[in-house]
Design a protein around this motif. Structure first.
Motif, PDB file in Angstrom:
ATOM      1  N   TYR A  82     -65.478 -23.758   0.983  1.00  0.00           N
ATOM      2  CA  TYR A  82     -66.286 -22.570   1.298  1.00  0.00           C
ATOM      3  C   TYR A  82     -67.643 -22.976   1.886  1.00  0.00           C
ATOM      4  O   TYR A  82     -68.114 -22.370   2.854  1.00  0.00           O
ATOM      5  CB  TYR A  82     -66.489 -21.748   0.033  1.00  0.00           C
ATOM      6  CG  TYR A  82     -67.385 -20.556   0.193  1.00  0.00           C
ATOM      7  CD1 TYR A  82     -66.942 -19.388   0.795  1.00  0.00           C
ATOM      8  CD2 TYR A  82     -68.707 -20.591  -0.277  1.00  0.00           C
ATOM      9  CE1 TYR A  82     -67.772 -18.288   0.934  1.00  0.00           C
ATOM     10  CE2 TYR A  82     -69.539 -19.497  -0.141  1.00  0.00           C
ATOM     11  CZ  TYR A  82     -69.069 -18.351   0.463  1.00  0.00           C
ATOM     12  OH  TYR A  82     -69.903 -17.261   0.611  1.00  0.00           O
TER      13      TYR A  82
ATOM     14  N   VAL B  35     -55.842 -17.614   8.987  1.00  0.00           N
ATOM     15  CA  VAL B  35     -56.281 -16.271   8.568  1.00  0.00           C
ATOM     16  C   VAL B  35     -55.112 -15.295   8.540  1.00  0.00           C
ATOM     17  O   VAL B  35     -55.159 -14.271   7.856  1.00  0.00           O
ATOM     18  CB  VAL B  35     -57.399 -15.716   9.486  1.00  0.00           C
ATOM     19  CG1 VAL B  35     -58.621 -16.627   9.437  1.00  0.00           C
ATOM     20  CG2 VAL B  35     -56.908 -15.524  10.919  1.00  0.00           C
TER      21      VAL B  35
ATOM     22  N   ASN C 274     -53.844 -12.011   6.408  1.00  0.00           N
ATOM     23  CA  ASN C 274     -53.259 -12.170   5.075  1.00  0.00           C
ATOM     24  C   ASN C 274     -53.293 -13.645   4.669  1.00  0.00           C
ATOM     25  O   ASN C 274     -52.245 -14.268   4.472  1.00  0.00           O
ATOM     26  CB  ASN C 274     -51.817 -11.643   5.080  1.00  0.00           C
ATOM     27  CG  ASN C 274     -51.188 -11.679   3.708  1.00  0.00           C
ATOM     28  OD1 ASN C 274     -51.845 -11.440   2.703  1.00  0.00           O
ATOM     29  ND2 ASN C 274     -49.893 -11.994   3.660  1.00  0.00           N
ATOM     30  N   PRO C 275     -54.487 -14.231   4.555  1.00  0.00           N
ATOM     31  CA  PRO C 275     -54.563 -15.663   4.249  1.00  0.00           C
ATOM     32  C   PRO C 275     -53.929 -15.994   2.907  1.00  0.00           C
ATOM     33  O   PRO C 275     -53.993 -15.201   1.959  1.00  0.00           O
ATOM     34  CB  PRO C 275     -56.075 -15.942   4.233  1.00  0.00           C
ATOM     35  CG  PRO C 275     -56.729 -14.617   4.048  1.00  0.00           C
ATOM     36  CD  PRO C 275     -55.819 -13.612   4.677  1.00  0.00           C
TER      37      PRO C 275
ATOM     38  N   PRO D  43     -57.318 -20.919   0.162  1.00  0.00           N
ATOM     39  CA  PRO D  43     -58.779 -20.810   0.228  1.00  0.00           C
ATOM     40  C   PRO D  43     -59.303 -21.101   1.625  1.00  0.00           C
ATOM     41  O   PRO D  43     -60.215 -20.422   2.111  1.00  0.00           O
ATOM     42  CB  PRO D  43     -59.253 -21.869  -0.776  1.00  0.00           C
ATOM     43  CG  PRO D  43     -58.132 -21.984  -1.748  1.00  0.00           C
ATOM     44  CD  PRO D  43     -56.871 -21.803  -0.937  1.00  0.00           C
TER      45      PRO D  43
ATOM     46  N   TRP E 158     -58.932 -17.978   3.729  1.00  0.00           N
ATOM     47  CA  TRP E 158     -59.921 -16.969   3.333  1.00  0.00           C
ATOM     48  C   TRP E 158     -61.298 -17.319   3.878  1.00  0.00           C
ATOM     49  O   TRP E 158     -62.029 -16.457   4.375  1.00  0.00           O
ATOM     50  CB  TRP E 158     -59.980 -16.859   1.818  1.00  0.00           C
ATOM     51  CG  TRP E 158     -58.898 -16.004   1.223  1.00  0.00           C
ATOM     52  CD1 TRP E 158     -57.779 -16.426   0.577  1.00  0.00           C
ATOM     53  CD2 TRP E 158     -58.848 -14.565   1.232  1.00  0.00           C
ATOM     54  NE1 TRP E 158     -57.025 -15.343   0.186  1.00  0.00           N
ATOM     55  CE2 TRP E 158     -57.650 -14.196   0.567  1.00  0.00           C
ATOM     56  CE3 TRP E 158     -59.676 -13.574   1.739  1.00  0.00           C
ATOM     57  CZ2 TRP E 158     -57.283 -12.862   0.397  1.00  0.00           C
ATOM     58  CZ3 TRP E 158     -59.309 -12.250   1.570  1.00  0.00           C
ATOM     59  CH2 TRP E 158     -58.126 -11.889   0.911  1.00  0.00           C
ATOM     60  N   HIS E 159     -61.683 -18.595   3.771  1.00  0.00           N
ATOM     61  CA  HIS E 159     -63.025 -18.992   4.180  1.00  0.00           C
ATOM     62  C   HIS E 159     -63.205 -18.905   5.689  1.00  0.00           C
ATOM     63  O   HIS E 159     -64.295 -18.580   6.172  1.00  0.00           O
ATOM     64  CB  HIS E 159     -63.323 -20.407   3.665  1.00  0.00           C
ATOM     65  CG  HIS E 159     -63.215 -20.517   2.178  1.00  0.00           C
ATOM     66  ND1 HIS E 159     -62.935 -21.696   1.519  1.00  0.00           N
ATOM     67  CD2 HIS E 159     -63.325 -19.556   1.208  1.00  0.00           C
ATOM     68  CE1 HIS E 159     -62.889 -21.471   0.222  1.00  0.00           C
ATOM     69  NE2 HIS E 159     -63.122 -20.180   0.008  1.00  0.00           N
TER      70      HIS E 159
ATOM     71  N   GLN F 141     -61.674 -16.649   7.459  1.00  0.00           N
ATOM     72  CA  GLN F 141     -61.814 -15.208   7.681  1.00  0.00           C
ATOM     73  C   GLN F 141     -63.247 -14.753   7.404  1.00  0.00           C
ATOM     74  O   GLN F 141     -63.822 -13.959   8.171  1.00  0.00           O
ATOM     75  CB  GLN F 141     -60.851 -14.432   6.787  1.00  0.00           C
ATOM     76  CG  GLN F 141     -60.919 -12.919   6.995  1.00  0.00           C
ATOM     77  CD  GLN F 141     -59.962 -12.157   6.094  1.00  0.00           C
ATOM     78  OE1 GLN F 141     -59.059 -12.735   5.488  1.00  0.00           O
ATOM     79  NE2 GLN F 141     -60.160 -10.852   5.999  1.00  0.00           N
ATOM     80  N   TYR F 142     -63.847 -15.241   6.324  1.00  0.00           N
ATOM     81  CA  TYR F 142     -65.232 -14.873   6.028  1.00  0.00           C
ATOM     82  C   TYR F 142     -66.154 -15.285   7.175  1.00  0.00           C
ATOM     83  O   TYR F 142     -67.089 -14.549   7.541  1.00  0.00           O
ATOM     84  CB  TYR F 142     -65.715 -15.564   4.747  1.00  0.00           C
ATOM     85  CG  TYR F 142     -64.943 -15.260   3.499  1.00  0.00           C
ATOM     86  CD1 TYR F 142     -64.229 -14.065   3.353  1.00  0.00           C
ATOM     87  CD2 TYR F 142     -64.919 -16.161   2.436  1.00  0.00           C
ATOM     88  CE1 TYR F 142     -63.526 -13.793   2.181  1.00  0.00           C
ATOM     89  CE2 TYR F 142     -64.225 -15.900   1.276  1.00  0.00           C
ATOM     90  CZ  TYR F 142     -63.523 -14.716   1.146  1.00  0.00           C
ATOM     91  OH  TYR F 142     -62.823 -14.453  -0.009  1.00  0.00           O
TER      92      TYR F 142
END
Length: 296
Positions: free
Chosen positions: A82, A113, A129-130, A133, A136-137, A139-140
């Motif tokens: 992250y 992602v 729809n990750p 982790p 997701w990161h 995508q953020y």
């Protein structure tokens, strides 16, 4: 055009430095170490001073090739992933906002992602729809790029790169196959071999960025960067073994690796509409990879 390559000593960064140098741009290199490049600007990996860096360089374009790039490692240490893939992007964007607001920002996101896409080929408007982790990161970080465009008018774009490969990449599927082939007659890989990937050669990635800098909209959007062609893992591994001149047996364990998608193929309609056309199919790309491996 002055182009700042963040992570210039890495796999993709190294190729971008060469590509944009050949095109006649002024390329500024930045990384966490100099290696053999005395002209490379160095930033602290633990506490980077991006404010001073962007104030000094004043780039027309920043291409961010930094970050963690291992899905398995993101499960082992999600906070570290992250930090490198999300926090560092926020810090760069804030430095650009404060010190170089004219700079365009190219962020390397990932097809991760999408996770396991609900349809194929997957387009940029597909639901995200990750399943790791890492996904997701990424995508953020895309959301941060959109935020800084919409609220602070920065010119940003995120590249959802699919399965990148090429000479110099000492990890992931092709490096794994090569290392096992050096010492084993039987090569065992994860999965069934029928999983598909959209492999994109590193020089095609560089060409896509060149096209985007000339024709693309830096409006916070995220776009697919890929070949647009799906190949099975089995097909890809056998292509490499053949190009290396090895006679090996490839077997698949049937075991899925945590965070790995089953099928990936990209819709590259947007990139194609700007004039991008991949120059390397999988066979040609792996011939180049095999040639590099033979000379190690």
């Amino acid at each position: 055009m002055k182009i700042l390559i963040m992570g210039s000593n890495g796999f993709i960064g190294h190729h971008l430095v060469r590509k944009f140098g050949l095109l006649g741009h002024e390329v500024v290199r930045a990384d966490i170490n100099k290696l053999a490049d005395r002209e490379c600007l160095v930033f602290n990996p633990h506490n980077p001073d991006f404010m001073s860096l962007f104030e000094l360089v004043q780039p027309d374009v920043c291409v961010n090739c930094t970050g963690a790039a291992s899905v398995p490692a993101s499960f082992d240490d999600p906070l570290y992933d992250y930090t490198l893939n999300t926090v560092r992007v926020a810090q760069m964007l804030e430095a650009i906002r404060a010190k170089a607001p004219h700079s365009r920002y190219v962020h390397f996101s990932s097809a991760a992602v999408y996770g396991n896409p609900f349809s194929s080929p997957v387009s940029e408007v597909a639901a995200l729809n990750p399943v790791s982790p890492y996904g997701w990161h990424k995508q953020y970080a895309e959301q941060l790029c959109r935020e800084y465009h919409e609220l602070h008018q920065l010119k940003t774009i995120s590249l959802r790169v699919f399965s990148a490969y090429g000479p110099g990449l000492k990890k992931q599927i092709f490096w794994d196959v090569f290392q096992k082939a050096l010492t084993n007659q039987n090569i065992e890989l994860f999965g069934t071999g029928q999983e598909t990937r959209d492999f994109v050669y590193v020089e095609d990635i560089a060409s896509s960025i060149d096209v985007l800098l000339r024709e693309g909209a830096f409006d916070g959007r995220a776009i697919n960067v890929a070949s647009g062609t799906a190949s099975t893992i089995s097909e890809a591994a056998h292509h490499l073994i053949g190009a290396l001149g090895f006679h090996k047996d490839i077997k698949f364990s049937g075991t899925e690796r945590l965070g790995d998608p089953t099928h990936w193929q990209a819709d590259i309609s947007y990139l194609s509409s700007l004039g991008f056309q991949p120059e390397f199919d999988l066979q040609l790309g792996l011939e180049r990879v095999a040639s590099w491996m033979k000379n190690l």
